[in-house]
Design a protein around this motif. Structure first.
Motif, PDB file in Angstrom:
ATOM      1  N   VAL A  73       0.664  -1.326   8.491  1.00 31.14           N
ATOM      2  CA  VAL A  73       0.221  -0.525   7.351  1.00 31.14           C
ATOM      3  C   VAL A  73      -1.304  -0.414   7.427  1.00 31.14           C
ATOM      4  CG1 VAL A  73       0.099  -0.356   4.839  1.00 31.14           C
ATOM      5  CG2 VAL A  73       2.156  -1.301   5.929  1.00 31.14           C
ATOM      6  N   PHE A  74      -1.804   0.785   7.685  1.00 31.60           N
ATOM      7  CA  PHE A  74      -3.240   1.026   7.692  1.00 31.60           C
ATOM      8  C   PHE A  74      -3.707   1.362   6.279  1.00 31.60           C
ATOM      9  CE2 PHE A  74      -1.925   2.239  12.032  1.00 31.60           C
ATOM     10  CZ  PHE A  74      -2.766   1.408  12.765  1.00 31.60           C
ATOM     11  N   THR A  75      -4.901   0.907   5.936  1.00 30.68           N
ATOM     12  CA  THR A  75      -5.461   1.228   4.627  1.00 30.68           C
ATOM     13  C   THR A  75      -6.866   1.797   4.782  1.00 30.68           C
ATOM     14  OG1 THR A  75      -6.564  -0.872   4.124  1.00 30.68           O
ATOM     15  CG2 THR A  75      -4.213  -0.732   3.653  1.00 30.68           C
ATOM     16  N   ASP A  78       2.329   3.188   8.809  1.00 33.80           N
ATOM     17  CA  ASP A  78       2.091   3.953   7.589  1.00 33.80           C
ATOM     18  C   ASP A  78       0.594   3.992   7.307  1.00 33.80           C
ATOM     19  OD1 ASP A  78       4.973   4.098   6.900  1.00 33.80           O
ATOM     20  OD2 ASP A  78       4.740   1.938   6.608  1.00 33.80           O
ATOM     21  N   VAL A  79       0.156   5.021   6.623  1.00 32.97           N
ATOM     22  CA  VAL A  79      -1.219   5.127   6.133  1.00 32.97           C
ATOM     23  C   VAL A  79      -1.177   5.040   4.615  1.00 32.97           C
ATOM     24  CG1 VAL A  79      -3.261   6.583   5.935  1.00 32.97           C
ATOM     25  CG2 VAL A  79      -2.001   6.488   8.106  1.00 32.97           C
ATOM     26  N   THR A  80      -1.910   4.090   4.067  1.00 32.69           N
ATOM     27  CA  THR A  80      -1.953   3.895   2.616  1.00 32.69           C
ATOM     28  C   THR A  80      -3.410   3.868   2.172  1.00 32.69           C
ATOM     29  OG1 THR A  80      -2.004   1.469   2.743  1.00 32.69           O
ATOM     30  CG2 THR A  80       0.168   2.538   2.719  1.00 32.69           C
ATOM     31  N   TRP A  81      -3.598   3.735   0.865  1.00 29.32           N
ATOM     32  CA  TRP A  81      -4.933   3.815   0.286  1.00 29.32           C
ATOM     33  C   TRP A  81      -5.135   2.645  -0.673  1.00 29.32           C
ATOM     34  CZ3 TRP A  81      -7.390   7.515   2.918  1.00 29.32           C
ATOM     35  CH2 TRP A  81      -6.595   8.487   3.536  1.00 29.32           C
ATOM     36  N   GLU A  83      -2.683   8.809  -2.407  1.00 25.20           N
ATOM     37  CA  GLU A  83      -1.612   7.812  -2.502  1.00 25.20           C
ATOM     38  C   GLU A  83      -0.795   7.828  -1.209  1.00 25.20           C
ATOM     39  OE1 GLU A  83       0.519   9.109  -5.973  1.00 25.20           O
ATOM     40  OE2 GLU A  83      -0.757   7.963  -7.330  1.00 25.20           O
ATOM     41  N   PRO A  84       0.012   6.772  -0.959  1.00 22.18           N
ATOM     42  CA  PRO A  84       0.360   5.674  -1.864  1.00 22.18           C
ATOM     43  C   PRO A  84      -0.665   4.541  -1.837  1.00 22.18           C
ATOM     44  CG  PRO A  84       1.556   5.430   0.189  1.00 22.18           C
ATOM     45  CD  PRO A  84       0.791   6.711   0.293  1.00 22.18           C
ATOM     46  N   ASP A  85      -0.770   3.858  -2.952  1.00 22.62           N
ATOM     47  CA  ASP A  85      -1.541   2.627  -3.013  1.00 22.62           C
ATOM     48  C   ASP A  85      -0.859   1.569  -2.151  1.00 22.62           C
ATOM     49  OD1 ASP A  85      -3.528   0.737  -4.523  1.00 22.62           O
ATOM     50  OD2 ASP A  85      -1.555  -0.226  -4.663  1.00 22.62           O
TER      51      ASP A  85
END
Length: 342
Positions: A179-181, A223-226, A239-241
């Motif tokens: 999961v990348f943020t 996945d890319v998240t924020w 999003e998504p957080d």
């Protein structure tokens, strides 16, 4: 005063966000960050507690000083007579004070490395504004300041992040979802067109960097998240957080995750709080294993990358990049890019 030639520079300036280094610094620092934005005092109190959890100290200044020491050593190894200065947007050493010191010490022309890989307002254009404001404060004796380009797809940045993902994977048994943020921004801000005319310039850069890092790390599914959103709840942000996404992954039967803070070059407070505390607590609550990958700024290749960006100007080195997206962001004295993207 005689001007230096186009191929000559007196110094390098590392320009960063800044962070408090003690309890008494926290509130003034947050007021600097939010000045003019109408953020209510109770919100500042809430964020201040995140800093007080760590003794009022953000790791960002220390990590930047470590980065400067490594950069100075590498420049000396290459016989580059370029002192490295340090200035911040929001806390000491403040950029205006640093530019004044540079002028006092005879610096006439310097390359500026901002600690952001990205385009967009806060990741790029605001640094142009910082430079212009500092030069205006110093006046006619201010040195020329040439900001280096965005580096989200530089192969050394990609490799440093990919190896960090691999090291985190070694901490876990079995398969883990990557999961990348990156820092969330208002969706309206992300809708501005990039240099290619298409919108979502910042989020496209993040997605492209994630693709490159995943490919280099041998990761097929990610996945890319924020994270770190702020502002009124009614304003939509990217999003998504990350914590919400952990819940979604858990519902899909995922039991282990690797969280890579790709959007950040060092472990400042938003990384250590949002990921090492909130996301880690969420994973524990869900019964998920979580390993957090390191940020790129502690990797020696990151220092080498900065040297390469500098050498593009000193020696005319060809730009190294691994995506077709434009690597914009290079400006003189804070003027906006010829190629608009923020």
């Amino acid at each position: 005063m005689a001007r230096v030639s186009e191929s000559e520079f007196d110094a390098v300036l590392l320009l960063s966000f800044g962070g408090p280094e003690g309890h008494d610094d926290v509130r003034p620092f947050l007021e600097n960050v939010t000045r003019g934005r109408g953020v209510p005092p109770e919100r500042l109190d809430e964020v201040a507690e995140h800093y007080h959890h760590f003794g009022g100290v953000s790791p960002i200044n220390r990590l930047n000083r470590d980065l400067i020491a490594a950069l100075e050593a590498e420049l000396a190894e290459q016989s580059r007579d370029l002192p490295v200065y340090f200035g911040n947007r929001n806390w000491h050493p403040l950029l205006e004070d640093t530019v004044a010191r540079m002028a006092d010490e005879g610096v006439r022309r310097a390359l500026v490395f901002p600690t952001s890989a990205w385009g967009g307002y806060s990741g790029c254009r605001q640094y142009h504004e910082d430079i212009a404001r500092a030069r205006e404060a110093v006046g006619d004796r201010a040195p020329e300041l040439i900001k280096l380009r965005q580096f989200f797809d530089h192969p050394l940045f990609v490799d440093a992040n990919a190896d960090a993902v691999c090291r985190a994977r070694d901490e876990l048994d079995g398969d883990a979802r990557v999961v990348f943020t990156a820092h969330s921004i208002p969706m309206r801000a992300d809708e501005r067109p990039g240099p290619d005319g298409d919108p979502h310039w910042y989020s496209r850069q993040v997605h492209e960097a994630a693709r490159l890092v995943a490919e280099a790390a041998g990761v097929r599914d990610y996945d890319v998240t924020w994270q770190s959103r702020s502002g009124p709840p009614h304003v939509p942000w990217l999003e998504p957080d990350v914590c919400d996404h952990l819940e979604a992954l858990h519902a899909d039967g995922v039991n282990a995750v690797i969280v890579s803070p790709l959007g950040f070059v060092s472990d400042h407070l938003e990384v250590v709080w949002d990921l090492d505390n909130e996301a880690a607590d969420k994973a524990t609550e869900l019964g998920m294993s979580l390993a957090r990958a390191a940020t790129a700024g502690t990797d020696p290749r990151f220092v080498t990358m900065i040297i390469e960006l500098v050498s593009e100007h000193l020696d005319g080195w060809q730009r190294r990049k691994e995506s077709p997206l434009v690597a914009a962001g290079c400006t003189v004295n804070g003027r906006l890019c010829a190629v608009p993207c923020c």
